[in-house]
Design a protein around this motif. Structure first.
Motif, short mmCIF file in Angstrom:
data_model
loop_
_atom_site.label_atom_id
_atom_site.label_comp_id
_atom_site.label_asym_id
_atom_site.label_seq_id
_atom_site.Cartn_x
_atom_site.Cartn_y
_atom_site.Cartn_z
N UNK A 295 1.57 28.56 -11.85
CA UNK A 295 2.91 28.20 -12.58
C UNK A 295 3.15 29.06 -13.76
N UNK A 296 2.30 29.65 -14.21
CA UNK A 296 2.41 30.83 -15.44
C UNK A 296 2.81 32.24 -15.12
N UNK A 297 2.43 32.42 -13.90
CA UNK A 297 2.17 33.95 -13.49
C UNK A 297 3.90 34.37 -13.69
N UNK A 298 3.90 35.57 -14.22
CA UNK A 298 5.13 36.33 -14.46
C UNK A 298 4.83 37.76 -13.80
N UNK A 299 5.27 38.14 -12.72
CA UNK A 299 5.03 39.59 -12.33
C UNK A 299 6.13 40.51 -12.80
N UNK A 300 5.72 41.60 -13.37
CA UNK A 300 6.40 42.56 -13.81
C UNK A 300 7.36 43.03 -12.76
N UNK A 301 8.39 43.51 -13.40
CA UNK A 301 9.54 43.95 -12.51
C UNK A 301 9.30 45.40 -11.63
N UNK A 302 8.18 46.05 -12.20
CA UNK A 302 7.59 47.22 -11.30
C UNK A 302 7.07 46.79 -10.21
N UNK A 303 6.72 45.59 -9.85
CA UNK A 303 5.99 45.28 -8.58
C UNK A 303 7.39 44.93 -7.47
N UNK A 304 7.71 45.74 -6.80
CA UNK A 304 8.56 45.74 -5.96
C UNK A 304 8.53 45.56 -4.53
N UNK A 305 7.05 45.66 -4.23
CA UNK A 305 6.65 45.33 -2.80
C UNK A 305 5.74 44.16 -2.69
N UNK A 306 5.40 43.75 -1.77
CA UNK A 306 4.38 42.67 -1.65
C UNK A 306 2.96 43.06 -1.95
N UNK A 307 2.77 44.36 -1.51
CA UNK A 307 1.48 44.95 -1.83
C UNK A 307 1.07 45.04 -3.36
N UNK A 308 2.39 45.51 -3.99
CA UNK A 308 2.25 45.73 -5.51
C UNK A 308 1.91 44.34 -6.24
N UNK A 309 2.67 43.45 -5.83
CA UNK A 309 2.56 41.83 -6.34
C UNK A 309 1.24 41.42 -6.18
#
Length: 358
Positions: A295-309
């Motif tokens: 619930x608290x996870x915030x992924x950085x905007x640099x994560x633009x693919x599923x793999x990076x996420x």
């Protein structure tokens, strides 16, 4: 949209694989024959690889056992669970199709209130091919269904919707309960058929069940990792839950939708609650830490693919959940191994995927 002519649902027979994990003969396919026979099946055999699994005549399939998994993935086979239905995600990895439908071998064709057989696969395809609306809830549920539309006050700028990554189906008869609930409600059966599909809102997690599930493999496939469960692991029966939490966080980040509701299947067999309790015991405690984490996870905007996420998630799992139990350190490493194996198998050409013999 309301008033538009009803178009037949595309069959997607050349774009969809059906993935089935099993330890037994697949006699249940006879009931599904009218709906499944034209599709390609990927069967992932769990348990003893020397055991022969019988598949009814007339189905197009490939069958993988543990020996095949070890042969194809080599050292990276360590990320695929053993003696747990989580092994099904190997089928997602070796598929070359755009869509996946996965079902358990104790699930049968259900009937709707008019006593008509439910074509679960057709409904999943409808769900995946129509947009989702995670950013604003429509009180008539799915506004793209025949006879429905967006209600008054729904922003016009959001009515185009977003791609649907996951279609989560439900069950009649045996509910998908955890062991404590099974123990206190041993005779409870679900007979309630709700004729609805809805998009799970952005920012809301859900408990994903893998027994009646479809997804767009091209969109979200690399995140559909069912974790380390079963043999040699301190936990089981949280494989689909784990994948669902990861998938939802990534879908929210990348702007895709998840639907739940129709279609129903008939879940025929209740597993032993005492066996389940042993498998779930730690998960029941851990989920009180895991869910707030997601619930608290915030992924950085640099994560633009599923793999990076997913790699970013693995780092956060190690950092935030590692202190809960060493298991999560192991799981975070397996998440990275899974992505590496996925990329190897899905970028090196056809020769990288040697099909198992029938």
């Amino acid at each position: 949209m309301a008033g538009a002519p009803v178009k037949p649902t595309p069959l997607l027979k050349d774009e969809l694989d059906i993935v089935i994990p099993t330890i037994r003969n697949l006699d249940f396919l006879e009931m599904w024959r009218p709906f499944f026979e034209q599709y390609h099946l990927i069967i992932v055999q769990d348990g003893d690889p020397s055991k022969t699994i019988k598949v009814p005549e007339g189905f197009d399939y490939e069958l993988y056992n543990r020996n095949d998994i070890n042969r194809i993935l080599g050292p990276k086979a360590s990320c695929i669970s053993f003696k747990d239905s989580a092994c099904r995600c190997f089928g997602y990895m070796v598929s070359k199709k755009k869509y996946i439908f996965t079902i358990d071998d104790d699930c049968f064709v259900a009937k709707d209130p008019s006593d008509k057989d439910i074509n679960a696969l057709e409904q999943h395809i409808k769900n995946l091919l129509s947009p989702a609306t995670p950013h604003f809830f429509n009180t008539l549920y799915d506004p793209y269904r025949e006879g429905a539309d967006f209600v008054r006050g729904y922003p016009f700028s959001l009515r185009e919707g977003v791609p649907t990554a996951v279609s989560h189906g439900l069950w009649l008869n045996i509910p998908d309960y955890d062991a404590p609930t099974q123990l206190v409600k041993p005779r409870e059966r679900n007979s309630r058929y709700v004729d609805a599909v809805l998009t799970i809102p952005k920012g809301t997690l859900f408990p994903m069940c893998g027994m009646n599930l479809a997804f767009n493999r091209e969109l979200i496939g690399p995140a559909m990792y069912f974790g380390l469960m079963g043999d040699g692991q301190p936990i089981g029966r949280y494989d689909d839950m784990w994948a669902g939490w990861c998938v939802k966080v990534i879908c929210d980040h990348l702007g895709w939708g998840v639907k739940t509701g129709l279609p129903y299947i008939w879940h025929s067999k209740a597993s032993n609650p005492f066996v389940n309790l042993k498998k779930e015991y730690k998960g029941i405690f851990w989920q009180e830490e895991i869910i707030p984490f997601f619930q608290s996870v915030v992924l950085p905007k640099e994560c633009t693919t599923v793999q990076k996420c997913y790699i970013e998630l693995s780092k956060l799992v190690k950092e935030k959940l590692g202190p809960v139990d060493p298991y999560f350190l192991k799981l975070s490493e397996a998440m990275v191994t899974w992505i590496e194996a996925w990329d190897e198998l899905n970028s090196a050409g056809e020769d990288s995927n040697v099909p198992a013999k029938k």
